[in-house]
Write a protein that holds these residues in place. Structure first.
Motif, PDB file in Angstrom:
ATOM      1  N   VAL A  53     -96.723 -46.078   1.297  1.00 30.11           N
ATOM      2  CA  VAL A  53     -97.524 -46.298   2.481  1.00 30.11           C
ATOM      3  C   VAL A  53     -97.224 -44.910   3.546  1.00 30.11           C
ATOM      4  CG1 VAL A  53     -95.845 -46.449   4.665  1.00 30.11           C
ATOM      5  CG2 VAL A  53     -95.545 -47.898   3.254  1.00 30.11           C
ATOM      6  N   LEU A  97     -96.714 -46.045  10.173  1.00 29.82           N
ATOM      7  CA  LEU A  97     -96.955 -47.500   9.159  1.00 29.82           C
ATOM      8  C   LEU A  97     -95.272 -47.145   8.233  1.00 29.82           C
ATOM      9  CD1 LEU A  97     -99.208 -49.294   8.147  1.00 29.82           C
ATOM     10  CD2 LEU A  97     -99.536 -47.647   5.973  1.00 29.82           C
ATOM     11  N   VAL A 149     -92.568 -49.823   6.450  1.00 34.62           N
ATOM     12  CA  VAL A 149     -92.112 -51.541   6.097  1.00 34.62           C
ATOM     13  C   VAL A 149     -90.685 -52.254   7.044  1.00 34.62           C
ATOM     14  CG1 VAL A 149     -91.188 -52.864   3.364  1.00 34.62           C
ATOM     15  CG2 VAL A 149     -92.565 -50.598   3.935  1.00 34.62           C
ATOM     16  N   PHE A 169     -95.505 -54.680   6.451  1.00 32.17           N
ATOM     17  CA  PHE A 169     -95.632 -53.535   7.276  1.00 32.17           C
ATOM     18  C   PHE A 169     -96.144 -54.370   8.431  1.00 32.17           C
ATOM     19  CE2 PHE A 169     -97.005 -53.223   2.765  1.00 32.17           C
ATOM     20  CZ  PHE A 169     -96.519 -52.314   2.419  1.00 32.17           C
TER      21      PHE A 169
END
Length: 482
Positions: A242, A268, A270, A275
């Motif tokens: 990520v 960005l 999780v 995501f």
């Protein structure tokens, strides 16, 4: 499933993979030397008056099992069982069986890591002695069998190549634009995992960067009945993916030709098993602002390890005149055809912008998809059916479920998914949780690898219930079109 945090990647391999490969070798005659005959002269010196003692070993399919003595003493055994029969014969007659005795032999044959020059190690098998023997066959005969060329070749040639293809993806994520270490230098740990509940006995491989500690055991098995190989990218590795994707996104935005963009915010993350993108971008010349927000979902079909990223519910808050000019430029660059600046563009902007977001996310997260490639998965000398059936993002880790089909099996159908859009059934779910696209399952059924009671395949393309009057064998009556 366990949330594995050790290493950058863990691999779980069901002992069923080894058992079925060894059963295939059994069918090819690996244990035939247990049966033998010996001639005895009835009168010393007379070679014409002889009698033969015939030992016939009837062997059941071999088993490959985990034995747990204690937490620090675990190993696998190849279990041979069956019956030993003895009769005598002469050139003119033969006797009935003189005895018929059951036997059990457990050989300590264990998966190990086998080094390869300048490559990652492979999984091999090593012989470590007899663990248990019961019956008329002496230990000396068993040891003699292990010394035969057939077994020597087995231990020399048995190789499961799982780690090398996994490293191809890992190094692109962990050593992006850096010198990459030799694959032989990566830290690899092999551990035995005991199954419980829906999970089966398996071996576990911890994969980490050179110098890392991979000696600590993994604990209980995380390999379910529905799959033979589990690949899990731990949350630390996913976070590295990520972070890298985020930097690529930032660089990509700020380097678009003829547009002066500045990324003011780019997250960005999780979160909640998906995501999530949250970005703000300024365009200096037009004083415009773009906001991209939305979850990113996996699009993955069984039978393939290629992952596609699908972003939905994206909110775009922009200054329309600038965005219209930008779309015209983008259309020229991507050769999508000229978009006229008229009322039509107002209708095209939302979908076009979403597709555009999809495109750059597909590109910048490509390393993630590449790291899921296990196309080199192989067992030396034996063709296996490799069928990945799911990629899941859970608790910050990405898990790939892979089936290894080596011998025919039978399971009941538990559910069939109908697509209203396509007007047909598209996915079948079996009792262990294995799932297949209909055309893949039909192909497996056509080749005799999978049997589904009450159903048959047609031309290797689709599935039908058997032609009878029972309602529960009719696809539409049983599963409907919901």
């Amino acid at each position: 499933m366990n949330n594995i945090t050790k290493g950058k990647l863990v691999l779980g391999v069901s002992l069923k993979v080894f058992e079925e490969l060894l059963q295939r070798l059994q069918n090819q005659g690996l244990f035939d030397q247990l049966s033998n005959s010996q001639d005895f002269a009835l009168i010393e010196g007379n070679d014409e008056l002889v009698i033969s003692a015939n030992i016939n070993v009837e062997l059941a399919p071999v088993k490959f099992r985990l034995k747990v003595v204690n937490n620090s003493n675990r190993f696998t055994t190849l279990q041979l069982g069956g019956r030993v029969k003895l009769n005598v014969s002469s050139p003119t007659a033969s006797s009935p069986d003189l005895f018929d005795i059951p036997f059990q032999i457990h050989l300590k044959i264990t998966p190990v890591l086998k080094a390869k020059a300048n490559k990652a190690p492979v999984i091999a098998l090593a012989y470590e002695g007899i663990d248990f023997i019961e019956g008329p066959l002496p230990a000396s005969q068993i040891e003699a069998m292990i010394q035969t060329p057939e077994f020597t070749q087995l231990f020399d040639n048995f190789e499961l190549d799982l780690i090398e293809p996994a490293l191809d993806g890992l190094e692109e994520v962990l050593f992006y634009n850096e010198a990459k270490p030799n694959h032989a230098d990566w830290a690899i740990g092999l551990h035995f995992m005991q199954g419980s509940g829906a999970n089966v006995d398996a071996i576990g491989l911890i994969v980490d960067v050179p110098g890392a500690d991979v000696s600590a055991p993994l604990g209980g098995s995380f390999v379910p009945m529905r799959a033979e190989i589990i690949t899990q990218f731990t949350n630390g590795l996913v976070q590295a993916m990520v972070d890298e994707a985020k930097e690529e996104l930032r660089a990509w935005f700020e380097d678009i030709k003829d547009v002066d963009l500045r990324v003011t915010k780019l997250n960005l993350t999780v979160d909640d098993n998906k995501f999530y993108l949250d970005a703000e971008i300024d365009e200096k010349e037009y004083d415009a602002e773009v906001t991209l927000k939305g979850p990113i979902y996996f699009n993955h079909a069984p039978g393939s390890l290629q992952m596609q990223v699908n972003i939905r519910d994206v909110k775009i808050d922009i200054d329309l005149p600038w965005w219209a000019d930008f779309l015209v430029w983008l259309a020229d660059v991507l050769t999508l055809g000229t978009i006229g600046i008229n009322n039509t563009i107002h209708n095209k902007i939302p979908n076009f912008a979403q597709n555009y977001a999809q495109d750059f996310l597909d590109q910048t997260l490509s390393n993630l998809g590449n790291s899921l490639s296990l196309n080199q998965l192989s067992f030396q000398g034996v063709n296996l059916e490799i069928y990945p059936d799911q990629i899941a993002l859970e608790d910050g880790a990405i898990t790939v479920f892979v089936q290894v089909i080596n011998k025919p099996f039978q399971e009941s159908l538990m559910r069939a998914d109908y697509s209203k859009l396509r007007g047909k059934f598209i996915m079948f779910h079996l009792q262990t949780g294995r799932r297949y696209l209909v055309e893949h399952l039909a192909s497996f059924m056509q080749r005799g690898l999978i049997k589904i009671p009450g159903f048959h395949q047609v031309d290797g393309r689709y599935i039908r219930s058997n032609p009878d009057e029972r309602e529960n064998n009719n696809l539409e009556e049983r599963y409907g079109r919901d």
